[in-house]
Design a protein around this motif. Structure first.
Motif, PDB file in Angstrom:
ATOM      1  N   GLY A   1      26.478  10.306  32.542  1.00 56.44           N
ATOM      2  CA  GLY A   1      27.401  11.104  33.336  1.00 56.44           C
ATOM      3  C   GLY A   1      27.647  12.462  32.702  1.00 56.44           C
ATOM      4  O   GLY A   1      27.184  12.741  31.594  1.00 56.44           O
TER       5      GLY A   1
ATOM      6  N   HIS B   1      16.170  14.997  40.866  1.00 58.83           N
ATOM      7  CA  HIS B   1      17.280  15.941  40.878  1.00 58.83           C
ATOM      8  C   HIS B   1      18.361  15.402  41.814  1.00 58.83           C
ATOM      9  O   HIS B   1      18.063  14.947  42.916  1.00 58.83           O
ATOM     10  N   ARG B   2      19.603  15.468  41.380  1.00 57.73           N
ATOM     11  CA  ARG B   2      20.689  14.836  42.137  1.00 57.73           C
ATOM     12  C   ARG B   2      20.940  15.477  43.491  1.00 57.73           C
ATOM     13  O   ARG B   2      21.394  14.812  44.407  1.00 57.73           O
TER      14      ARG B   2
ATOM     15  N   ARG C   1      21.471  17.707  28.930  1.00 59.68           N
ATOM     16  CA  ARG C   1      21.753  16.348  29.383  1.00 59.68           C
ATOM     17  C   ARG C   1      21.195  16.116  30.785  1.00 59.68           C
ATOM     18  O   ARG C   1      20.553  15.101  31.052  1.00 59.68           O
ATOM     19  N   GLY C   2      21.454  17.062  31.683  1.00 60.39           N
ATOM     20  CA  GLY C   2      21.016  16.908  33.064  1.00 60.39           C
ATOM     21  C   GLY C   2      19.510  16.851  33.213  1.00 60.39           C
ATOM     22  O   GLY C   2      18.970  15.959  33.879  1.00 60.39           O
TER      23      GLY C   2
ATOM     24  N   ARG D   1      17.984  13.942  30.108  1.00 60.33           N
ATOM     25  CA  ARG D   1      18.458  12.560  30.242  1.00 60.33           C
ATOM     26  C   ARG D   1      18.380  12.084  31.691  1.00 60.33           C
ATOM     27  O   ARG D   1      17.806  11.032  31.976  1.00 60.33           O
ATOM     28  N   LYS D   2      18.999  12.844  32.584  1.00 61.20           N
ATOM     29  CA  LYS D   2      19.120  12.385  33.965  1.00 61.20           C
ATOM     30  C   LYS D   2      17.813  12.527  34.737  1.00 61.20           C
ATOM     31  O   LYS D   2      17.361  11.572  35.358  1.00 61.20           O
TER      32      LYS D   2
ATOM     33  N   GLY E   1      13.247  10.348  36.835  1.00 65.09           N
ATOM     34  CA  GLY E   1      14.375  10.500  37.738  1.00 65.09           C
ATOM     35  C   GLY E   1      14.173  11.668  38.676  1.00 65.09           C
ATOM     36  O   GLY E   1      13.187  12.398  38.594  1.00 65.09           O
TER      37      GLY E   1
ATOM     38  N   ASP F   1      15.548   9.559  33.629  1.00 66.01           N
ATOM     39  CA  ASP F   1      16.278   8.723  34.587  1.00 66.01           C
ATOM     40  C   ASP F   1      17.340   7.871  33.896  1.00 66.01           C
ATOM     41  O   ASP F   1      17.563   6.723  34.233  1.00 66.01           O
ATOM     42  N   GLU F   2      17.988   8.478  32.925  1.00 70.07           N
ATOM     43  CA  GLU F   2      19.081   7.812  32.206  1.00 70.07           C
ATOM     44  C   GLU F   2      20.377   8.066  32.976  1.00 70.07           C
ATOM     45  O   GLU F   2      20.622   9.168  33.422  1.00 70.07           O
ATOM     46  N   GLY F   3      21.190   7.079  33.110  1.00 69.02           N
ATOM     47  CA  GLY F   3      22.422   7.200  33.879  1.00 69.02           C
ATOM     48  C   GLY F   3      23.553   7.870  33.129  1.00 69.02           C
ATOM     49  O   GLY F   3      24.679   7.369  33.163  1.00 69.02           O
TER      50      GLY F   3
END
Length: 170
Positions: A78, A130-131, A65-66, A69-70, A128, A74-76
C-alpha cells in the motif's frame, strides 16, 4: 556536499547504463538534501506550492514503491504517505516529519526496487499492472520512466536548494 555521484561508463551495456543513470539521479537528490536541517528540508519552495525537498524524497519513495513493488513485482504494498483521500499526502509535511524517517524509507524502497529488478530481464513484462490503466510495462520502460521522474524532480530540487541556502550545482 559529500554525496558521491558516478555517471555510468560510456561503453556500458544497456542494463548497466540504465541502472547507472537511475542511481546517478538517486544520488543527485540525496546530494541536494545534504547538510540541511529538518526545518529547511520541510520548507516549501514558493507559496502556494507545498513542494519541498523532503516532500520530493517522500514522493520518490512512493514512486519506487509503486513502480517496482506494485507494478513490476505485483506486490500488494500500500501507499506510504498518500491515500485516496489525500493523493498528495507525501508533500503535506508537519513538524513531526523528519529527514531520518523520510531518508530511511526512501533508501529501503530503493533497496527493494533493486532486489525486484534483479529478477527481471529488460524485456520482461511486469507481473503487475498499473492501477489506473491496467497496462503492463517492461523493466526497460520502468527504468526509463524512473530516470525521467528523478531528472524532472532533481530540477525542482536544484531550485529549492538554491532558494534555501544559495547552493547550486549540476
Amino acid at each position: 556536499m559529500t554525496t558521491q555521484r558516478r555517471e555510468p561508463a560510456t561503453d556500458a551495456d544497456e542494463r548497466t547504463m540504465l541502472e547507472g543513470w537511475l542511481d546517478y539521479h538517486r544520488q543527485t537528490l540525496a546530494w541536494k538534501c545534504e547538510g540541511l536541517t529538518d526545518a529547511q528540508l520541510r520548507t516549501a519552495a514558493v507559496e502556494p506550492s507545498a513542494l519541498s525537498l523532503m516532500g520530493l524524497v517522500r514522493h520518490l519513495a512512493e514512486c519506487e514503491r509503486g513502480w517496482f513493488r506494485k507494478v513490476l513485482a505485483d506486490e500488494g504494498a500500500g501507499p506510504i504517505y498518500y491515500s485516496d483521500e489525500d493523493p498528495d499526502g507525501e508533500f503535506r509535511l508537519t513538524e513531526a516529519d523528519t529527514w531520518a524517517e523520510a531518508h530511511a524509507t526512501w533508501q529501503a524502497e530503493i533497496a527493494v526496487a533493486r532486489s525486484h529488478a534483479a529478477r527481471f530481464a529488460l524485456d520482461d513484462m511486469s507481473a503487475g499492472k498499473h492501477r489506473r490503466t491496467g497496462e503492463r510495462f517492461s523493466l526497460r520502460w520502468i527504468y526509463t520512466h524512473m530516470i525521467e521522474e528523478y531528472a524532472r524532480h532533481n530540477g525542482h530540487a536544484d531550485l529549492i536548494r538554491e532558494r534555501l541556502d544559495g547552493a547550486t550545482g549540476d
